[in-house]
Design an enzyme around this catalytic site. Sequence first.
Site, PDB file in Angstrom:
ATOM      1  N   GLY A 194       0.741  -1.321  -0.060  1.00 44.18           N
ATOM      2  CA  GLY A 194       0.003  -0.173  -0.422  1.00 44.18           C
ATOM      3  C   GLY A 194       1.106   1.865  -0.275  1.00 44.18           C
ATOM      4  O   GLY A 194       2.320   0.757  -0.407  1.00 44.18           O
ATOM      5  N   ALA A 236       2.349   6.162   3.945  1.00 45.22           N
ATOM      6  CA  ALA A 236       1.557   6.695   5.135  1.00 45.22           C
ATOM      7  C   ALA A 236       1.296   6.014   5.799  1.00 45.22           C
ATOM      8  O   ALA A 236       1.668   5.748   7.046  1.00 45.22           O
ATOM      9  CB  ALA A 236       0.575   7.424   4.888  1.00 45.22           C
ATOM     10  N   VAL A 237       0.468   4.676   5.273  1.00 43.25           N
ATOM     11  CA  VAL A 237       0.274   3.607   6.247  1.00 43.25           C
ATOM     12  C   VAL A 237       1.338   2.853   6.166  1.00 43.25           C
ATOM     13  O   VAL A 237       1.650   1.720   7.022  1.00 43.25           O
ATOM     14  CB  VAL A 237      -0.948   3.254   5.379  1.00 43.25           C
ATOM     15  CG1 VAL A 237      -1.282   1.578   6.464  1.00 43.25           C
ATOM     16  CG2 VAL A 237      -2.503   3.708   5.755  1.00 43.25           C
ATOM     17  N   GLY A 238       2.404   2.785   5.818  1.00 43.01           N
ATOM     18  CA  GLY A 238       3.753   1.499   5.252  1.00 43.01           C
ATOM     19  C   GLY A 238       4.115   2.450   7.395  1.00 43.01           C
ATOM     20  O   GLY A 238       4.717   1.582   7.808  1.00 43.01           O
ATOM     21  N   GLU A 251       5.488  -3.458   0.287  1.00 42.64           N
ATOM     22  CA  GLU A 251       5.767  -3.260  -0.698  1.00 42.64           C
ATOM     23  C   GLU A 251       4.850  -2.033  -1.063  1.00 42.64           C
ATOM     24  O   GLU A 251       3.542  -1.739  -0.813  1.00 42.64           O
ATOM     25  CB  GLU A 251       5.093  -4.240  -1.026  1.00 42.64           C
ATOM     26  CG  GLU A 251       5.605  -5.465  -1.212  1.00 42.64           C
ATOM     27  CD  GLU A 251       6.223  -5.532  -1.978  1.00 42.64           C
ATOM     28  OE1 GLU A 251       6.828  -4.463  -3.104  1.00 42.64           O
ATOM     29  OE2 GLU A 251       7.119  -6.764  -1.546  1.00 42.64           O
ATOM     30  N   CYS A 310       0.809   0.373  -9.428  1.00 42.30           N
ATOM     31  CA  CYS A 310       2.086   0.386  -8.425  1.00 42.30           C
ATOM     32  C   CYS A 310       3.584   0.681  -9.253  1.00 42.30           C
ATOM     33  O   CYS A 310       4.175   1.284  -9.157  1.00 42.30           O
ATOM     34  CB  CYS A 310       2.630  -0.324  -7.261  1.00 42.30           C
ATOM     35  SG  CYS A 310       2.985  -1.871  -7.192  1.00 42.30           S
TER      36      CYS A 310
HETATM   37  P1  NAD Z   1      -5.363   0.801   1.076  1.00 43.81           P
HETATM   38  O1  NAD Z   1      -6.160   2.270   0.900  1.00 43.81           O
HETATM   39  O2  NAD Z   1      -6.241  -0.309   0.021  1.00 43.81           O
HETATM   40  O3  NAD Z   1      -4.303   0.735   1.973  1.00 43.81           O
HETATM   41  C1  NAD Z   1      -3.460  -0.589   1.855  1.00 43.81           C
HETATM   42  C2  NAD Z   1      -4.314  -1.110   3.402  1.00 43.81           C
HETATM   43  O4  NAD Z   1      -3.969  -0.226   4.662  1.00 43.81           O
HETATM   44  C3  NAD Z   1      -5.857  -1.695   3.483  1.00 43.81           C
HETATM   45  O5  NAD Z   1      -6.089  -3.348   3.807  1.00 43.81           O
HETATM   46  C4  NAD Z   1      -6.206  -0.943   4.142  1.00 43.81           C
HETATM   47  O6  NAD Z   1      -6.977  -1.066   5.040  1.00 43.81           O
HETATM   48  C5  NAD Z   1      -4.844  -0.784   5.191  1.00 43.81           C
HETATM   49  N1  NAD Z   1      -4.888   0.776   5.737  1.00 43.81           N
HETATM   50  C6  NAD Z   1      -5.771   1.806   5.654  1.00 43.81           C
HETATM   51  N2  NAD Z   1      -5.473   2.884   6.605  1.00 43.81           N
HETATM   52  C7  NAD Z   1      -5.227   2.038   7.899  1.00 43.81           C
HETATM   53  C8  NAD Z   1      -4.333   3.121   8.775  1.00 43.81           C
HETATM   54  N3  NAD Z   1      -4.607   4.108   9.132  1.00 43.81           N
HETATM   55  N4  NAD Z   1      -4.009   2.024   9.598  1.00 43.81           N
HETATM   56  C9  NAD Z   1      -4.186   0.681   9.194  1.00 43.81           C
HETATM   57  N5  NAD Z   1      -4.005   0.052   8.007  1.00 43.81           N
HETATM   58  C10 NAD Z   1      -4.302   0.680   7.353  1.00 43.81           C
HETATM   59  O7  NAD Z   1      -4.095   0.978  -0.554  1.00 43.81           O
HETATM   60  P2  NAD Z   1      -3.375   2.739  -0.788  1.00 43.81           P
HETATM   61  O8  NAD Z   1      -2.652   2.963   0.693  1.00 43.81           O
HETATM   62  O9  NAD Z   1      -4.522   3.440  -1.229  1.00 43.81           O
HETATM   63  O10 NAD Z   1      -2.773   2.388  -2.008  1.00 43.81           O
HETATM   64  C11 NAD Z   1      -2.244   2.615  -3.288  1.00 43.81           C
HETATM   65  C12 NAD Z   1      -0.553   2.665  -2.841  1.00 43.81           C
HETATM   66  O11 NAD Z   1       0.302   1.616  -2.720  1.00 43.81           O
HETATM   67  C13 NAD Z   1       0.278   3.374  -3.832  1.00 43.81           C
HETATM   68  O12 NAD Z   1       1.496   3.565  -3.805  1.00 43.81           O
HETATM   69  C14 NAD Z   1       0.421   1.976  -4.961  1.00 43.81           C
HETATM   70  O13 NAD Z   1       1.803   2.407  -5.581  1.00 43.81           O
HETATM   71  C15 NAD Z   1       0.873   0.947  -3.446  1.00 43.81           C
HETATM   72  N6  NAD Z   1       0.869  -0.361  -3.752  1.00 43.81           N
HETATM   73  C16 NAD Z   1       2.491  -0.935  -3.798  1.00 43.81           C
HETATM   74  C17 NAD Z   1       1.955  -2.441  -4.734  1.00 43.81           C
HETATM   75  C18 NAD Z   1       3.539  -2.888  -4.695  1.00 43.81           C
HETATM   76  O14 NAD Z   1       3.333  -3.947  -4.420  1.00 43.81           O
HETATM   77  N7  NAD Z   1       4.825  -2.207  -4.099  1.00 43.81           N
HETATM   78  C19 NAD Z   1       0.915  -3.017  -4.792  1.00 43.81           C
HETATM   79  C20 NAD Z   1      -0.108  -1.857  -5.247  1.00 43.81           C
HETATM   80  C21 NAD Z   1      -0.161  -1.025  -4.514  1.00 43.81           C
END
Ligand code: NAD
Length: 458
Positions: free
Chosen positions: A190, A193-195, A212, A246
Amino acid sequence: MQTAMIAPAVQQLYEYFSGGTTRSIAWRKQQLNNLQQMIDDSEQAIFEALREDLGKAEQESWLSEVGYLQTDIRHSLRHLSKWSSPRKVSTPVVAQPGKSYLQPEPLGTVLIIGAWNYPFQLLLAPLVAAISAGNCAVLKPSELAPATSKLLATLLPRYLDSKAFLVVQGAVEETTELLRQPFDHILYTGGEAVGKIVMRAAAEHLTPVTLELGGKSPCIVAGDCDLDVAAARIVWSKWMNAGQTCVAPDYILTEKGFSGPLMSALQKQLTAFYGTDPATSPDYGRIINQRHFQRLQECLSDQRVSFGGQTNPAERYMAPTLVLDPPLKSKLMQEEIFGPILPVISLEKIDDAIPFINNRPKPLALYLYTENQAFEQQVLTRTSAGSVCINDGMMFMANPQLPFGGVGNSGMGRYHGQWGFDTFSHLKAVMKRSNWFDINWRYPPFSAAKLKKLKWVS
Ligand code: NAD
């Protein structure tokens, strides 16, 4: 699942792992075969869920989600016995007679948090790795792709050992509760920020993490490239899933004098793929939700659009869009686009692409279209990126021998193929000494003669 039920449910997985069932290679293979069976039985339902969430065409869903996962499962089934066998390493003279090896062992119970853009594959490919390595796993699908999340929560318990795997649907509240549990590993896909939230929570339990993440992946297009092939591959990799990938090329860096021919080639290819009105093409996707749709509209609000730009908010439709030379300080060039807009930046000379990339956070992927091997070497040796693909876009993902993961801001850790197996394993270092003879040079009482011999064999 109610939040209060999460901790006891996860506790049951820890207990099941302790019982040792998941360590058996036969059990792991059975789970992978069951997963394969689930996909075979439910292919149409999976396609429908992906169309509902993201407007994905069936062929695209097959290529990037279902088919991708089937290949991953087959590859793991074929190599799992070898991956889990001891890996012999050499033993130095001081430790002779003896032998040394790495003994892979499962980590325990792991948490996999998926993202919405490839909601099927991004949750299940890490699961394939976790199963192969003999772990129990909790799966948290993204709430932003609700149809796929619901389908996975229904299907997985029917096919997999429900004592070893748990699907927890939900959003921030559920994920926060999950992150309170002492997992043995967390793989999160994802945004950045959540990372950081995941990593902070993991630090409480010293839980290792694989992150990731994403970011802006540059695509360098030199004037000496094969333009027709390059245009087809760029358009394919950028507008698959309406740019919500991504590893999609986020922006193009090209040289002045070549941006004109490149823009024409991209437009020609876009029309060939999606017709003159992509809104009517069954092969072109939609933006996941209104929030992301508005974010993308804001990215365009201060730009001069060269091609595309049409939108239909009710359908969350945004046409494939090209922007030539946007201001570098604009939102479009400051944030990851993650949508169907492709900026093309013209540089004085193509070599300027290297400092341009190095002045920004390290990308997840870097693309280079050129026939010039000297330039190719310069880009490879002077820039950093999670992965590099030369003369294509995203195809590196199709090779399970290559690890997938970011570097710097684009993430940490890796998976796919054996890399995924190793991520979910501990490679235990083992040395076995023979009792055949026991040289006393390392034992007290020390002496100059003993030290001399030690130095000689070291
Ligand atoms: P998302 O909104 O689906 O969030 C990812 C996960 O985090 C979800 O399961 C969600 O429930 C959880 N989450 C959200 N907020 C949270 C919080 N405050 N606390 C705990 N968990 C929480 O995904 P996103 O962040 O919109 O994804 C888009 C990003 O992900 C882009 O930057 C994209 O490049 C990156 N991405 C990376 C890969 C990779 O394989 N490297 C693949 C897909 C997407």
